[in-house]
Write an enzyme that holds these catalytic residues in place. Structure first.
Site, PDB file in Angstrom:
ATOM      1  N   SER B  44       0.645  -1.204  -0.118  1.00 31.55           N
ATOM      2  CA  SER B  44       0.105   0.106   0.076  1.00 31.55           C
ATOM      3  C   SER B  44       0.833   1.365  -0.039  1.00 31.55           C
ATOM      4  O   SER B  44       0.245   2.283  -0.181  1.00 31.55           O
ATOM      5  CB  SER B  44      -0.958   0.134   1.237  1.00 31.55           C
ATOM      6  N   HIS B  83       1.698   3.848   6.966  1.00 31.82           N
ATOM      7  CA  HIS B  83       1.122   4.819   6.006  1.00 31.82           C
ATOM      8  C   HIS B  83       1.572   6.061   6.350  1.00 31.82           C
ATOM      9  O   HIS B  83       2.136   6.235   7.332  1.00 31.82           O
ATOM     10  CB  HIS B  83      -0.742   4.722   6.018  1.00 31.82           C
ATOM     11  N   ASP B 110      -7.670   6.344   5.129  1.00 33.61           N
ATOM     12  CA  ASP B 110      -7.451   4.982   6.078  1.00 33.61           C
ATOM     13  C   ASP B 110      -8.694   5.035   6.924  1.00 33.61           C
ATOM     14  O   ASP B 110      -8.646   4.028   7.782  1.00 33.61           O
ATOM     15  CB  ASP B 110      -6.238   4.868   7.050  1.00 33.61           C
TER      16      ASP B 110
END
Lengths: 196, 168, 88, 172
Positions: B44, B83, B110
């Site tokens: 990701s 992230h 998210d």
């Protein structure tokens, strides 16, 4: 060096030691290259910022229990040459347009949000000359309303190295914009704009 | 006399294990993060991080900055997520910061990943660390071993063989 | 079982004589040090991590080829050892 | 058993370990009584280091990081202090002493052993209480067989000879 296994171990141990030194050399030399290239003072011009506001009631736009939440979007022009951030240890440059602002009900709350970002992996793509592009994200605040806030825009970057520490920096040149009132925004799409 | 000999030999093994563990523990206390070195498991954050890349974390910073790449844990999920911070809101008077994150390679933020229908992460509670350093692909061995059963057997066999053939 | 393992273990040792141990250690040091220095110089000059890794990888391969096998010349100066007595 | 394990005679660490471990037995054959002062201290410090690490490991397994952070910091400090003590002990107290013992007549002896770099020569220093000293060398190929077995009788003979030389030294 007395057995096959031990010879293999000494070679691999030493190979790993030297590999660490090489990695340190790569990280350090590429950092010095960045400094030499004035990477930490790249000029950028963000202009023609046109903010718009609208009201959302979905959870994915910051609304809780269906309470209306003001969301803000933008259109803007961008002129920046980020080629100086590229050297042999640059895997990618992540460039992002952020806005800082204070709370209005609670002025001690400071916020910084991203409106737009881009991943650049090649030096040849690093000269950004963008006209009237839309923000990637629809921004909302902790408070329900965003109207009338003063936003300071900055273009920031993050170098992801091939090996070594992550490097952060920002370009030179800020831009301040006051978000329109909700009514103004709906009536005419022309907002107030201040430049500094 | 033989007991002392056996004890001395066993002590060497203890030292190997304890020094490795205490090094890890020391690193986690210095960085204030319960896992100061992590291996990337998902794509990701591509192209910045690929599966198998090794990340070095630091967690002594009180506030995260926007653009920081953070590791956070979600209640009830065992795998930590790597992230980037998309938004931050903090109070100057209270030491509290709320963060919204997003994977570079994901289309949206998210919020769907957070626990209990929350809209934000809390810096002091949810964040395991901020990525400071990076080494590519070195951790692929651990992924390979944990996910491929043949690799697991091969590794066990290799360890067993080296233990049998080793001289200790 | 353990005797077979001992046997295998003994076959896999491939010892080399003491002077060669000294020499291979020194050669390995020189090859890897030179390899890393050269790889850094070329890599930086060409601004290419690929060049760096190829050169360094080659130096490791060369070190392994030179050091790993128990070449006949590494086993020539073996010592005369004590005669084994029959254990009673 | 009576026969020890075969070693690689071209490995200095294996030669040293085998010889060091054979010394106490050989001295015992010469009626020396071993003193366990140094080795017991070393084992005590060593195992307390291992115990600290084990406690830290168990805490880590049973509890969350933040719950036991204070204890872990204490354990880490203890680990560091004990490791430093261990290092100091081996470096400045033990100083390579492999054997300490007393003769039936009460005379004390200390033996330090080491190998020079990649040289199959066992360097042994005998120090008798009162200062008499003997530094000697034992070529490893004189006491090991090609197959990797220590010839304990040869070691015994050599050691006896050295001790006799040392005994004469006192008379001079």
């Amino acid at each position: 060096m007395f057995s096959l296994l031990q010879r293999f171990q000494t070679v691999s141990n030493q190979a790993v030691t030297y590999a660490c030194l090489i990695a340190a050399f790569i990280a350090l030399s590429s950092w010095l290259q960045l400094i030499q290239n004035d990477a930490f003072s790249v000029p950028a011009i963000v202009s023609n910022i046109k903010p718009t506001l609208n009201v959302r009631t979905s959870r994915y736009y910051g609304s809780q229990n269906g309470k209306p939440k003001q969301n803000s979007k933008l259109a803007f022009d961008l002129e920046a040459d980020l080629e100086r951030l590229f050297n042999w240890n640059t895997k990618q440059v992540f460039v992002y347009l952020t806005a800082e602002y204070n709370g209005s009900e609670r002025p001690e709350t400071k916020s910084e949000v991203t409106y737009w970002d881009k991943i650049i992996t090649k030096k040849s793509d690093a000269h950004l000359s963008l006209h009237d592009i839309k923000s990637k994200y629809s921004v909302w605040d902790l408070e329900d309303k965003l109207e009338g806030r003063e936003l300071t825009f900055k273009l920031k970057w993050n170098i992801q190295p091939r090996v070594g520490p992550l490097i952060y920096g920002e370009t030179v040149g800020n831009q301040t914009v006051i978000l329109p009132n909700m009514k103004q925004s709906q009536k005419k799409k022309k907002p107030k704009q201040n430049s500094t | 006399m033989n007991i002392r000999l056996e004890l001395s030999r066993f002590l060497k093994l203890c030292f190997v294990l304890s020094s490795a563990f205490m090094f890890w523990k020391g690193l986690s206390i210095v960085t204030n993060s319960h896992s100061p070195i992590v291996v990337v498991l998902s794509g990701s954050m591509e192209p910045a991080f690929q599966r198998g890349d090794v990340l070095f974390l630091w967690n002594r910073n009180e506030m995260s900055k926007i653009g920081d790449i953070v590791i956070y844990e979600v209640e009830g999920k065992s795998i930590p997520i790597v992230h980037r911070v998309l938004r931050e809101h903090h109070s100057e008077t209270k030491n509290k910061q709320l963060l919204l994150t997003k994977g570079d390679n994901n289309a949206g933020n998210d919020i769907p990943l957070y626990a209990n229908r929350k809209l934000y992460l809390q810096k002091d509670k949810d964040i395991v660390g901020t990525v400071k350093g990076y080494v590519p692909q070195l951790g692929y061995i651990t992924i390979w071993i944990s996910e491929n059963k043949y690799a697991k057997f091969a590794m066990m066999g290799l360890l067993g063989l080296s233990a049998l053939l080793g001289n200790d | 079982m353990s005797e077979i393992l001992e046997e295998i273990k003994h076959k896999l040792v491939f010892p080399i004589d003491f002077p060669s141990q000294r020499r291979t250690e020194r050669i390995q040091n020189v090859i890897l040090a030179m390899g890393s220095l050269l790889s850094c110089l070329v890599g930086f000059y060409m601004q290419s991590l690929t060049h760096l890794m190829v050169i360094y990888g080659l130096s490791i391969v060369i070190a392994l080829i030179v050091v790993l096998p128990a070449y006949p010349s590494y086993t020539r100066r073996k010592l005369e050892w004590a005669r084994s007595k029959i254990v009673t | 058993g009576s026969m020890s394990k075969a070693i690689n005679v071209y490995s200095i660490p294996e030669l040293q370990q085998t010889l060091d471990e054979a010394l106490p037995g050989t001295f015992a054959r010469l009626q020396y009584k071993r003193s366990f002062r140094l080795i017991d201290t070393k084992l005590a410090v060593g195992y307390s280091i291992a115990a600290v690490a084990a406690v830290s490991f168990l805490l880590d397994k049973k509890f969350q990081f933040s719950e036991v952070l204070g204890y872990q910091q204490l354990l880490l400090a203890a680990y560091a202090v004990l490791s430093l003590a261990f290092w100091y002990f081996t470096r400045y107290v033990e100083k390579g002493v492999t054997y300490e013992g007393t003769k039936p007549d009460g005379e004390k002896i200390t033996v330090k052993t080491r190998f020079a770099n990649n040289e199959p020569v066992y360097l042994v220093q005998f120090v008798k209480e009162g200062g008499a000293e003997l530094e000697t060398r034992l070529a490893a190929n004189k006491v090991f067989s090609e197959a990797g077995y220590l010839q304990t009788d040869l070691l015994f003979g050599w050691l006896k000879e050295q001790l006799e030389t040392l005994g004469r030294k006192k008379l001079q």
